[in-house]
Design a protein around this motif. Structure first.
Motif, PDB file in Angstrom:
ATOM      1  N   ASP A 304       0.819  -1.210   0.000  1.00 31.29           N
ATOM      2  CA  ASP A 304       0.000   0.000   0.000  1.00 31.29           C
ATOM      3  C   ASP A 304       0.852   1.258   0.000  1.00 31.29           C
ATOM      4  N   GLU A 305       2.130   1.114   0.351  1.00 33.34           N
ATOM      5  CA  GLU A 305       3.035   2.257   0.451  1.00 33.34           C
ATOM      6  C   GLU A 305       4.450   1.731   0.334  1.00 33.34           C
ATOM      7  N   VAL A 306       5.344   2.545  -0.209  1.00 33.16           N
ATOM      8  CA  VAL A 306       6.741   2.166  -0.379  1.00 33.16           C
ATOM      9  C   VAL A 306       7.606   3.136   0.417  1.00 33.16           C
ATOM     10  N   MET A 307       8.476   2.581   1.271  1.00 34.49           N
ATOM     11  CA  MET A 307       9.405   3.409   2.040  1.00 34.49           C
ATOM     12  C   MET A 307      10.803   3.218   1.483  1.00 34.49           C
ATOM     13  N   ILE A 308      11.366   4.301   0.966  1.00 35.34           N
ATOM     14  CA  ILE A 308      12.643   4.259   0.263  1.00 35.34           C
ATOM     15  C   ILE A 308      13.792   4.494   1.244  1.00 35.34           C
ATOM     16  N   VAL A 309      14.788   3.624   1.169  1.00 37.17           N
ATOM     17  CA  VAL A 309      16.025   3.760   1.935  1.00 37.17           C
ATOM     18  C   VAL A 309      17.143   3.991   0.934  1.00 37.17           C
ATOM     19  N   SER A 310      18.017   4.944   1.195  1.00 38.43           N
ATOM     20  CA  SER A 310      19.109   5.190   0.251  1.00 38.43           C
ATOM     21  C   SER A 310      20.379   5.557   0.996  1.00 38.43           C
ATOM     22  N   ASP A 311      21.487   4.994   0.534  1.00 39.09           N
ATOM     23  CA  ASP A 311      22.806   5.311   1.089  1.00 39.09           C
ATOM     24  C   ASP A 311      23.661   5.909  -0.014  1.00 39.09           C
ATOM     25  N   PHE A 312      23.934   7.194   0.111  1.00 37.06           N
ATOM     26  CA  PHE A 312      24.797   7.899  -0.832  1.00 37.06           C
ATOM     27  C   PHE A 312      25.891   8.609  -0.035  1.00 37.06           C
ATOM     28  N   TYR A 313      27.072   8.662  -0.615  1.00 35.46           N
ATOM     29  CA  TYR A 313      28.153   9.377   0.047  1.00 35.46           C
ATOM     30  C   TYR A 313      27.935  10.886  -0.008  1.00 35.46           C
ATOM     31  N   GLU A 314      27.455  11.394  -1.137  1.00 32.09           N
ATOM     32  CA  GLU A 314      27.235  12.830  -1.304  1.00 32.09           C
ATOM     33  C   GLU A 314      25.743  13.151  -1.214  1.00 32.09           C
ATOM     34  N   LEU A 315      25.416  14.207  -0.492  1.00 26.97           N
ATOM     35  CA  LEU A 315      24.020  14.606  -0.334  1.00 26.97           C
ATOM     36  C   LEU A 315      23.373  14.928  -1.677  1.00 26.97           C
ATOM     37  N   ASP A 316      24.071  15.612  -2.564  1.00 23.09           N
ATOM     38  CA  ASP A 316      23.473  15.985  -3.848  1.00 23.09           C
ATOM     39  C   ASP A 316      23.018  14.755  -4.627  1.00 23.09           C
ATOM     40  N   ASP A 317      23.797  13.675  -4.582  1.00 23.51           N
ATOM     41  CA  ASP A 317      23.401  12.457  -5.286  1.00 23.51           C
ATOM     42  C   ASP A 317      22.157  11.851  -4.648  1.00 23.51           C
ATOM     43  N   ARG A 318      22.060  11.949  -3.355  1.00 21.26           N
ATOM     44  CA  ARG A 318      20.883  11.422  -2.653  1.00 21.26           C
ATOM     45  C   ARG A 318      19.638  12.240  -2.985  1.00 21.26           C
ATOM     46  N   LEU A 319      19.775  13.557  -2.988  1.00 23.20           N
ATOM     47  CA  LEU A 319      18.646  14.413  -3.349  1.00 23.20           C
ATOM     48  C   LEU A 319      18.199  14.131  -4.782  1.00 23.20           C
ATOM     49  N   ARG A 320      19.146  13.955  -5.681  1.00 22.44           N
ATOM     50  CA  ARG A 320      18.804  13.674  -7.069  1.00 22.44           C
ATOM     51  C   ARG A 320      18.028  12.356  -7.190  1.00 22.44           C
ATOM     52  N   SER A 321      18.424  11.355  -6.426  1.00 20.88           N
ATOM     53  CA  SER A 321      17.735  10.064  -6.462  1.00 20.88           C
ATOM     54  C   SER A 321      16.271  10.216  -6.080  1.00 20.88           C
ATOM     55  N   TYR A 322      15.995  10.997  -5.045  1.00 16.61           N
ATOM     56  CA  TYR A 322      14.607  11.186  -4.630  1.00 16.61           C
ATOM     57  C   TYR A 322      13.824  12.048  -5.625  1.00 16.61           C
ATOM     58  N   GLU A 323      14.511  12.934  -6.334  1.00 19.58           N
ATOM     59  CA  GLU A 323      13.847  13.679  -7.418  1.00 19.58           C
ATOM     60  C   GLU A 323      13.400  12.723  -8.519  1.00 19.58           C
ATOM     61  N   ILE A 324      14.274  11.828  -8.897  1.00 23.70           N
ATOM     62  CA  ILE A 324      13.963  10.869  -9.951  1.00 23.70           C
ATOM     63  C   ILE A 324      12.786   9.995  -9.537  1.00 23.70           C
ATOM     64  N   LEU A 325      12.801   9.527  -8.306  1.00 22.92           N
ATOM     65  CA  LEU A 325      11.714   8.677  -7.812  1.00 22.92           C
ATOM     66  C   LEU A 325      10.377   9.413  -7.828  1.00 22.92           C
ATOM     67  N   ALA A 326      10.385  10.661  -7.406  1.00 21.56           N
ATOM     68  CA  ALA A 326       9.141  11.432  -7.402  1.00 21.56           C
ATOM     69  C   ALA A 326       8.595  11.588  -8.810  1.00 21.56           C
TER      70      ALA A 326
END
Length: 345
Positions: A304-326
């Motif tokens: 019913d819902e997906v909870m995303i976990v992500s491990d990135f060394y750089e914050l910008d790469d992590r933010l970009r990943s969540y942009e893509i997912l959205a």
């Protein structure tokens, strides 16, 4: 089953500490991430209790939840989870009662029964080794403190009593699935480190009993996702999470490591197999790859819902990943290039 575009996406954060950085840096990144995903429309932002792990700063979970909630406006903030046997139920009722009073309608209380630590740390927490076996009794006590107080009740949670704080049960096996089903509570499965137990979600649905909390089951799946603009870039970024699990397997508990070009220089064949088993549900790739695999995961688990976990060394790469997912949740289009990003204040 809901259309994929209507499945809520949420975030699990451990306030990771990257190599060469500090817990203060981790907290700033956590707030920046929370504000970023709030702007992108994510539903929840949860923080997990861990202790004595060099690369995780979310040990004082309730404190950090309050900090994140104070720096956001609408996203639900909660625990994913608090390890209830580490605490007196009254303390958790008071802590989350305080949070709900400060941020009404925005607080979730996700509960687990594991120690979130090693044996020595477990003893330092004054946790009895048997307390995990008493989890149902601890849960009953906590829920009693959160109900409206009886006039003759001698011990009360102030604040806490009578507040509508959603309680979730978290698990990596069928134990919590069975208990959540019996009590009619929402269930979140830890697929981000226990991919072999996904049958627990089906068991939860099969055994579910309606309650005052829910009239039908509600199951969330945790999944590691590393999204980047290309499959090659995502695979390189994913070496950070592979090194994280490798360090746990080796018993070294390192801070987040920068990506490497070739993991074969880092692990042996046995370690590679062990890490890949733990990350069996991980989704790594470009927007097209990630969308295809996420859709398959939701269809397979009926989440019913997906909870995303992500491990990135750089914050910008992590933010970009969540942009893509959205972006991929709504359409087949690629996420726009780096929209304005919230920063911690």
């Amino acid at each position: 089953m809901k259309p994929f575009s209507e499945i809520p996406f949420s975030v699990l954060d451990l306030a990771p500490i990257a190599q060469g950085r500090t817990a203060a840096d981790a907290f700033r990144n956590t707030v920046a991430l929370a504000r970023h995903v709030e702007a992108l429309g994510y539903k929840r932002f949860w923080l997990a209790e861990h202790h004595n792990i060099n690369g995780i700063a979310s040990s004082a979970t309730a404190v950090l939840i309050g900090h994140v909630a104070a720096h956001t406006r609408t996203i639900r903030v909660g625990s994913g989870g608090v390890m209830l046997p580490n605490h007196a139920p009254l303390i958790i009722a008071e802590q989350f009662g305080t949070l709900e009073t400060l941020f009404p309608g925005r607080i979730d209380l996700g509960l687990g029964r594991a120690p979130g630590s090693d044996g020595l740390t477990q003893r330092a927490l004054r946790r009895d080794a048997r307390s995990g076996l008493e989890f149902p009794a601890l849960l009953d006590e906590l829920r009693a403190f959160l109900r409206p107080a009886h006039p003759t009740q001698a011990v009360r949670a102030i604040p806490g009593e009578g507040l509508d704080i959603p309680i979730w049960l978290l698990g990596s096996s069928d134990y919590s699935a069975r208990l959540a089903a019996e009590l009619g509570l929402p269930f979140s499965f830890a697929g981000h480190f226990s991919p072999d137990g996904m049958a627990a979600m089906q068991l939860y649905r099969h055994l579910f009993k309606p309650s005052e909390t829910l009239d039908k089951p509600y199951a969330m799946i945790g999944v590691p996702v590393i999204a980047a603009d290309t499959d090659e870039a995502a695979r390189r970024q994913a070496t950070t999470q592979e090194q994280k699990f490798l360090s746990l397997i080796r018993g070294r508990r390192l801070q987040l490591q920068p990506p490497v070009e070739d993991m074969s220089t880092v692990w042996n064949d046995w370690e590679k197999a062990a890490v890949q088993q733990k990350l069996g549900a991980a989704i790594v790739g470009s927007p097209e790859t990630v969308k295809r695999e996420l859709q398959a995961l939701v269809a397979r688990t009926q989440a019913d819902e997906v909870m995303i976990v992500s491990d990135f060394y750089e914050l910008d790469d992590r933010l970009r990943s969540y942009e893509i997912l959205a972006a991929i949740k709504q359409s087949d289009s690629v996420a726009p290039d780096h929209p304005d990003r919230a920063v911690a204040q």
